[in-house]
Write a protein that holds these residues in place. Structure first.
Motif, short mmCIF file in Angstrom:
data_model
loop_
_atom_site.label_atom_id
_atom_site.label_comp_id
_atom_site.label_asym_id
_atom_site.label_seq_id
_atom_site.Cartn_x
_atom_site.Cartn_y
_atom_site.Cartn_z
N GLY A 38 -4.20 60.34 -0.49
CA GLY A 38 -3.84 59.56 0.69
C GLY A 38 -3.60 58.09 0.41
N ARG A 39 -3.98 57.60 -0.79
CA ARG A 39 -3.79 56.19 -1.09
C ARG A 39 -2.32 55.77 -0.99
NH1 ARG A 39 -8.26 53.59 -3.05
NH2 ARG A 39 -9.98 54.93 -3.79
N PRO A 40 -1.38 56.53 -1.56
CA PRO A 40 0.03 56.14 -1.42
C PRO A 40 0.50 56.15 0.03
CG PRO A 40 -0.23 57.73 -3.20
CD PRO A 40 -1.54 57.70 -2.47
N ILE A 41 -0.01 57.12 0.81
CA ILE A 41 0.41 57.20 2.21
C ILE A 41 -0.10 55.98 2.98
CG2 ILE A 41 0.20 58.55 4.33
CD1 ILE A 41 -0.09 61.03 2.56
N VAL A 42 -1.36 55.60 2.71
CA VAL A 42 -1.92 54.43 3.37
C VAL A 42 -1.17 53.17 2.99
CG1 VAL A 42 -3.98 52.98 3.53
CG2 VAL A 42 -4.20 55.47 3.59
N ALA A 43 -0.84 53.06 1.68
CA ALA A 43 -0.08 51.89 1.24
C ALA A 43 1.29 51.83 1.91
CB ALA A 43 0.07 51.92 -0.29
N LYS A 44 1.91 53.01 2.04
CA LYS A 44 3.22 53.06 2.70
C LYS A 44 3.12 52.65 4.17
CE LYS A 44 7.07 56.18 3.60
NZ LYS A 44 7.57 57.58 3.44
N LEU A 45 2.08 53.16 4.84
CA LEU A 45 1.89 52.81 6.25
C LEU A 45 1.59 51.32 6.42
CD1 LEU A 45 -0.22 55.87 7.47
CD2 LEU A 45 2.17 55.38 7.98
N GLN A 46 0.83 50.75 5.49
CA GLN A 46 0.56 49.32 5.56
C GLN A 46 1.83 48.51 5.40
OE1 GLN A 46 -2.47 48.71 2.60
NE2 GLN A 46 -4.17 49.26 4.02
N ASP A 47 2.67 48.97 4.47
CA ASP A 47 3.95 48.28 4.28
C ASP A 47 4.80 48.36 5.54
OD1 ASP A 47 3.16 47.66 1.73
OD2 ASP A 47 4.19 49.39 0.81
#
Length: 244
Positions: free
Chosen positions: A60-69
């Motif tokens: 989920g780390r990449p998904i969270v980073a994408k959502l933050q972006d």
């Protein structure tokens, strides 16, 4: 030989006791091993859950980073938009005006309904009033004419057009002596158990009317108490018997 046998028996008993203790220890060891197995299974299950959670976190780390972006991009875009506060305030004012007009319309509708209801109640009340007024008029006419030409039992006393008359003249115009005579005649006709008649203001009766009153009292078996106002001093009591 006896001593050796005794020692052998003691050793045998000791062996039996040690066997029992060993069996108990074996059971305790087996229980501990069972508990250890359960703890190992629980640890294994927790490790599997932990590993699964770590896997999901890493995934989920990449998904969270994408959502933050994306959120940062949206925030930057929102900063470029005009302030909607004035438009919101205007819309709120329009909404308040619409609600005020709607409330006034509801009040007018309620007032119209209440007015119609009151008009209906007024018509019903007027109809009831007319009905009751007609009944009252008929009752008044009945009261005035119900006892017309009915004999009251006193010579010359009758009711005409709802009015008490004496010898055809309104009873209000009768003299005090005539009124006293009529009142006494009506009292005599009641034939009460206590045959006593008390009459005030008897000084208004002349001699003829007084004799008439006493004769009527004698005829109906009454005893009269008459009070007179005179110029003499002191209280006087006079007993008079009716002439037969």
């Amino acid at each position: 030989a006896a001593d050796a046998k005794r020692k052998a028996d003691e050793k045998a008993r000791l062996v039996v006791e040690l066997g029992r203790e060993a069996t108990a220890e074996d059971a305790a060891i087996a229980e501990i091993n069972r508990q250890i197995g359960e703890l190992i299974e629980k640890r294994t299950a927790h490790e599997e859950k932990r590993n699964g959670a770590l896997y999901r976190i890493e995934k989920g780390r990449p998904i969270v980073a994408k959502l933050q972006d994306e959120a940062q991009v949206l925030l930057e875009a929102a900063k470029q938009l005009p302030d909607p506060s004035p438009r919101i305030a205007g819309l709120r004012g329009q909404l308040a005006a619409v609600e005020s007009r709607q409330a006034a319309s509801i009040k007018r509708q309620q007032a119209s309904e209440q007015l119609a209801r009151l008009a209906h109640e007024k018509e019903h009340a007027e109809a009831e009033h007319a009905k009751l007024d007609l009944a009252l008029t008929r009752l008044r006419d009945l009261r005035q004419n119900l006892l017309n030409d009915r004999s009251i039992g006193v010579p010359g006393l009758q009711i005409e057009a709802g009015e008490l008359r004496l010898d055809g003249v309104s009873f209000k115009q009768a003299s005090q002596a005539q009124k006293i005579n009529v009142a006494c005649a009506l009292a005599f006709r009641r034939n009460s158990a206590l045959k006593i008649l008390r009459l005030d203001d008897a000084e208004h009766l002349d001699g003829a009317n007084r004799e008439l009153l006493l004769s009527l009292a004698d005829r109906y078996g009454y005893q009269c108490f008459l009070t007179f106002v005179r110029d003499t001093d002191g209280l006087q009591v006079e007993i008079v018997e009716a002439r037969r």
